[in-house]
Design a protein around this motif. Structure first.
Motif, short mmCIF file in Angstrom:
data_model
loop_
_atom_site.label_atom_id
_atom_site.label_comp_id
_atom_site.label_asym_id
_atom_site.label_seq_id
_atom_site.Cartn_x
_atom_site.Cartn_y
_atom_site.Cartn_z
N TYR A 109 0.89 -1.33 0.06
CA TYR A 109 0.14 0.05 -0.18
C TYR A 109 0.77 1.33 0.08
CZ TYR A 109 -3.40 -3.41 1.42
OH TYR A 109 -4.35 -4.37 1.43
N ARG A 110 0.51 2.24 -0.82
CA ARG A 110 1.18 3.44 -0.68
C ARG A 110 0.21 4.69 -0.99
NH1 ARG A 110 7.04 2.10 -3.70
NH2 ARG A 110 7.30 0.09 -2.41
N ASN A 111 0.35 5.62 -0.15
CA ASN A 111 -0.63 6.73 -0.43
C ASN A 111 -0.31 7.50 -1.43
OD1 ASN A 111 -2.36 8.77 0.48
ND2 ASN A 111 -1.58 9.27 2.39
N HIS A 170 0.65 -4.88 -6.05
CA HIS A 170 1.27 -6.08 -5.77
C HIS A 170 2.64 -6.30 -6.20
CE1 HIS A 170 -3.01 -6.36 -6.03
NE2 HIS A 170 -3.13 -7.37 -5.25
N GLN A 171 3.40 -6.83 -5.26
CA GLN A 171 4.94 -7.05 -5.40
C GLN A 171 5.22 -8.37 -5.50
OE1 GLN A 171 6.90 -4.99 -2.37
NE2 GLN A 171 7.47 -3.39 -3.87
N VAL A 172 6.28 -8.81 -6.09
CA VAL A 172 7.13 -9.96 -5.54
C VAL A 172 8.71 -9.42 -5.30
CG1 VAL A 172 7.97 -12.19 -6.47
CG2 VAL A 172 5.78 -11.65 -7.36
N GLU A 173 8.89 -9.83 -4.20
CA GLU A 173 10.36 -9.41 -3.70
C GLU A 173 10.98 -10.82 -3.72
OE1 GLU A 173 11.42 -6.65 -1.04
OE2 GLU A 173 10.10 -5.08 -1.98
N GLY A 174 12.54 -10.70 -3.79
CA GLY A 174 13.15 -11.95 -3.46
C GLY A 174 14.27 -11.57 -2.64
N1 PHE Z 1 11.47 -2.85 -1.62
C1 PHE Z 1 11.68 -2.13 -2.76
C2 PHE Z 1 10.43 -1.40 -3.07
O1 PHE Z 1 9.42 -1.44 -2.90
C3 PHE Z 1 11.97 -3.00 -3.77
C4 PHE Z 1 13.56 -3.60 -3.57
C5 PHE Z 1 13.55 -5.02 -2.87
C6 PHE Z 1 14.60 -2.96 -3.91
C7 PHE Z 1 14.80 -5.38 -2.66
C8 PHE Z 1 15.88 -3.71 -3.61
C9 PHE Z 1 16.04 -4.80 -2.90
O2 PHE Z 1 10.52 -0.38 -4.01
#
Ligand code: PHE
Length: 338
Positions: A190-192, A204-208
């Motif tokens: 979520y971002r305002n 939606h994100q996928v982080e790794g």
């Molecule tokens: N958390 C960052 C974002 O939301 C994305 C990111 C994750 C960048 C991991 C670098 C390493 O923008």
């Protein structure tokens, strides 16, 4: 009188019961017929009253029969198969998977084949997991990089907010386990921001995250290079631009050769031939230490991408709002086998 009562008690009937009723009262050897036979034998002075009663009785029996015939008719028909079985059936509308789910699943599949597991965490987060553990200094403007929805704000440790990224899940994973870690974190964040074609208050994100001994920037580059070959096809080019995130050092943003014009220039890539798809970097040693991991022994890389953006580039979608409007004309374009 006895028969009148019997007729009145007769309120519901199957087709067979009703037929028995008809034969008993109205048939050629039925009670009504029989009574009319008796009628012939009564004396002239009794004929008047007897005849009146007899006619009423006959009407009652007929009325009852006709009334029950309607109800029994449908019941009888439902037991039979009179429909034409060769007629085509009624069609019914099949739903389709949401494009964001399709792309998320595709991303998960690619990383699963590389040995990444899927990790999840809460959408309501505390300051520590969303910011402090990730090396965002307190009161530092870096926190404003992501316009946060605060649920409780005291300018401090006990702030509660809707998570602005799934990096918070990385923190939880590292705090609760031991290296090596190799996981991806899909989820809603979520971002305002004012809602427009290019921004929304959630996405939606996928982080790794990959943490082990001797993980290098070369591992990061090769993993992400492989990922885009799988997702966008063989021959997709990548380039890394230096960037900044509090939780990675060094940090980079990764561009890929435009998926639409293949680098020739189109308005999707604003005629540059490149589109940005994710942020990444080597996990900052401070983050490892904050999560109880020995940063002398272990190194790691992390990356994060927005599924909406990845989807836009895959299907040439130019307005983010389409994803949350539930317009079936949009959604039904994403029919799949499963
Ligand atoms: N958390 C960052 C974002 O939301 C994305 C990111 C994750 C960048 C991991 C670098 C390493 O923008």
């Amino acid at each position: 009188d006895k028969y009148t009562q019997e007729i009145n008690n007769f309120v519901k009937a199957t087709a067979d019961e009703l037929e028995a009723f008809r034969i008993k009262f109205l048939g050629t050897k039925g009670i009504v017929k029989d009574l009319f036979e008796q009628f012939k034998t009564v004396g002239a002075e009794e004929k008047r009253t007897f005849g009146k009663v007899l006619n009423q009785f006959k009407q009652l029996a007929e009325a009852k029969y006709n009334e029950l015939k309607e109800g029994a008719g449908t019941a009888a028909e439902s037991g039979k198969t009179e429909a034409d079985l060769t007629l085509p059936g009624d069609g019914f509308a099949l739903g389709s998977r949401h494009p964001l789910s399709l792309v998320r699943n595709e991303i998960i599949d690619i990383f699963k084949r590389l040995g990444f597991v899927v990790a999840e965490g809460p959408e309501i987060e505390d300051d520590w997991h969303n910011f402090s553990a990730l090396n965002f200094p307190e009161e530092h403007p870096a926190r404003d990089m992501q316009d946060t929805f605060f649920i409780k704000k005291n300018h401090g440790q006990d702030d509660i907010a809707l998570r602005t990224h799934t990096s918070s899940v990385q923190v939880r994973m590292m705090e609760n386990g031991k290296p090596p870690f190799r996981a991806i974190m899909p989820g809603r964040v979520y971002r305002n921001e004012a809602i427009s074609a290019r921004a929304h208050c959630f996405f939606h994100q996928v982080e790794g995250l990959y943490v082990d001994e001797n993980v290098s920037f070369a591992d990061l580059k090769q993993t992400l290079f492989h990922f885009v070959q799988e997702l966008y096809g063989e021959g997709t080019k990548v380039r890394f631009r230096p960037s900044y995130f509090p939780f990675t050092e060094p940090s980079a943003e990764m561009d890929i050769s435009c998926t639409i014009c293949k680098g020739d220039g189109c308005n999707m890539c604003k005629y540059s031939g490149w589109v940005e798809i994710l942020g990444c970097g080597m996990v900052d040693p401070n983050v490892l230490e904050n999560c109880g991991i020995n940063s002398k022994k272990y190194t790691g890389f992390a990356f994060g991408m927005g599924i909406e953006r990845i989807t836009n580039l895959k299907y040439v979608i130019r307005d983010l709002r389409l994803f949350s409007e539930n317009d079936v004309r949009f959604l039904k374009q994403f029919k799949t086998e499963i």
